[in-house]
Design an enzyme around this catalytic site. Structure first.
Site, mmCIF file in Angstrom:
data_model
loop_
_atom_site.group_PDB
_atom_site.id
_atom_site.type_symbol
_atom_site.label_atom_id
_atom_site.label_comp_id
_atom_site.label_asym_id
_atom_site.label_seq_id
_atom_site.Cartn_x
_atom_site.Cartn_y
_atom_site.Cartn_z
ATOM 1 C CB VAL A 12 40.764 44.474 43.622
ATOM 2 C CG1 VAL A 12 39.549 45.219 44.147
ATOM 3 C CG2 VAL A 12 40.944 43.167 44.387
ATOM 4 C CG ASP A 13 43.278 48.869 41.111
ATOM 5 O OD1 ASP A 13 42.407 49.515 41.725
ATOM 6 O OD2 ASP A 13 44.483 48.945 41.381
#
Length: 396
Positions: free
Chosen positions: A168-169
């Site tokens: 997700v980062d």
């Protein structure tokens, strides 16, 4: 300096850990002048050890911080804050990923910086936006959980699982790059900067694509299916005589070719497998028949035979094997930078900077290819405060 499609762009990077640093590294690879502004303790990932690279840096930090200069500024100190404000108000891009409100306490928020620098593109990365979710900590694992990814990842009867990397980062960092470039394009037309906002939760929801669209259309959220696909079969991991491989059949033609390679023509004529919908409905029986045939030879044998027949297939590689596979395809996946190369590339280094150890820094290459401008790997990730006192480099 000044070379590359972004050679005239100056980036004041207040971000830490992964999403922001990943974004600024991608910009730096195409020539942006990135000054990484760190606290006296440095980016958190400097301390995430082991492992370390040959230069003694945490490999996590090294993964996303090449082509940057490190300046230590204590924002609680008047002189440090003044220098941080000078960099922010003279930059083309400011990027930060503090919790909402932190930058405002230091007079480094978008509105304050824009008042002195109307052309600034200010990118703010948060976990859950600036409204009701502003106080929530934006850790990747947490977002994978509350954002639904873990509910569809893992074995059907096992516990929910996260992805094997802080995915997700990384997605959010890519969205930050896209937003920054869009805003710079608009600035080219109008001369005005703007605020770019991205957050981890919306980045994940966008990346759920078909899983999210099916939920919206049917009202029924998908479930964990391990390595099976909800809409396609056979499209999963299978075991051969020695190890696992993936077979990814996307249409009936490929399925008939699969049956031929496996020397199981009955698969293609079996009514249970006569079309994709039927194969999905009878995936368990199909899997058993395929693995019975695969047990006769090695995974490498089947990958070679299936690939030659036009059936998408591949080994389940570990990371080292994956890098080697990319190299075998001529993709040049690894960027190598000689340690101590700063002087040769024109980067300003403070006289007090600690000397770099000899050696080569290796990291994964920028995934973006442009026909006119190749990524430029100039300098290894900086040591903390290596470039204290540095100013912007001359523009192109």
């Amino acid at each position: 300096m000044g070379h590359g499609v972004l050679g005239d762009i100056r980036v004041a990077d207040f971000s830490r850990v992964l999403a922001g640093p990943y974004a600024t590294m991608l910009l730096a690879d195409f020539g942006a002048d990135v000054i990484k502004i760190e606290s006296p303790l440095g980016d958190d990932t400097r301390h995430w050890v082991p492992p370390v690279d040959p230069g003694g840096r945490a490999t996590y930090f090294g993964a996303v911080n090449r082509n940057k200069r490190s300046v230590v500024l204590d924002l609680a100190d008047a002189a440090g804050l003044a220098e941080a404000r000078r960099l922010a108000t003279s930059a083309d891009v400011v990027i930060e990923n503090f919790r909402p409100g932190v930058m405002a306490r230091f007079g480094l928020d978008h509105e304050t910086v824009r008042a002195a620098n109307p052309g600034v593109v200010y990118c703010s990365i948060t976990g859950f936006g600036t409204g009701e979710g502003a106080a929530l900590a934006g850790y990747d694992l947490l977002v994978q959980a509350v954002g639904g990814l873990m509910s569809i990842t893992g074995p059907p009867d096992g516990e929910a699982s996260k992805a094997g990397v802080a995915l997700v980062d990384v997605l959010t960092g890519q969205n930050a790059v896209a937003g920054i470039l869009l805003a710079l394009r608009e600035r080219d037309r109008t001369g005005e900067g703007q605020l770019v906002e991205v957050n981890l939760l919306q980045s994940l929801l966008s990346a759920l694509t078909n899983q999210a669209s099916s939920t919206l259309a049917t009202g029924t959220p998908p479930r964990r299916m391990g390595n099976q696909h909800p809409s396609i079969a056979p499209y999963a991991v299978f075991r051969a005589a020695d190890r696992e491989l993936v077979i990814a059949v996307g249409n009936d033609k490929q399925f008939r070719a699969l049956a031929d390679v496996l020397r199981a023509p009955g698969l293609a004529t079996d009514a249970r497998f006569g079309g994709n919908a039927a194969r999905v409905a009878h995936r368990d029986e199909l899997r058993a028949a395929i693995e019975q045939a695969l047990a006769a030879a090695s995974a490498a044998h089947w990958v070679d035979a299936l690939t030659r027949a036009g059936v998408p297939a591949g080994m389940v590689n570990d990371v080292a094997e994956a890098i080697g596979f990319a190299e075998s395809l001529g993709l040049e996946p690894v960027a190598e930078i000689a340690e101590g190369a700063a002087a040769a590339t024109g980067l300003e280094v403070a006289a007090s900077a600690a000397p770099r150890p000899a050696g080569v820094h290796r990291s994964i290459a920028n995934p973006i290819g442009l026909s006119a401008f190749a990524p430029d790997y100039r300098t290894a990730p900086p040591h903390l405060g290596e470039h204290d006192g540095a100013d912007w480099l001359p523009r192109a």
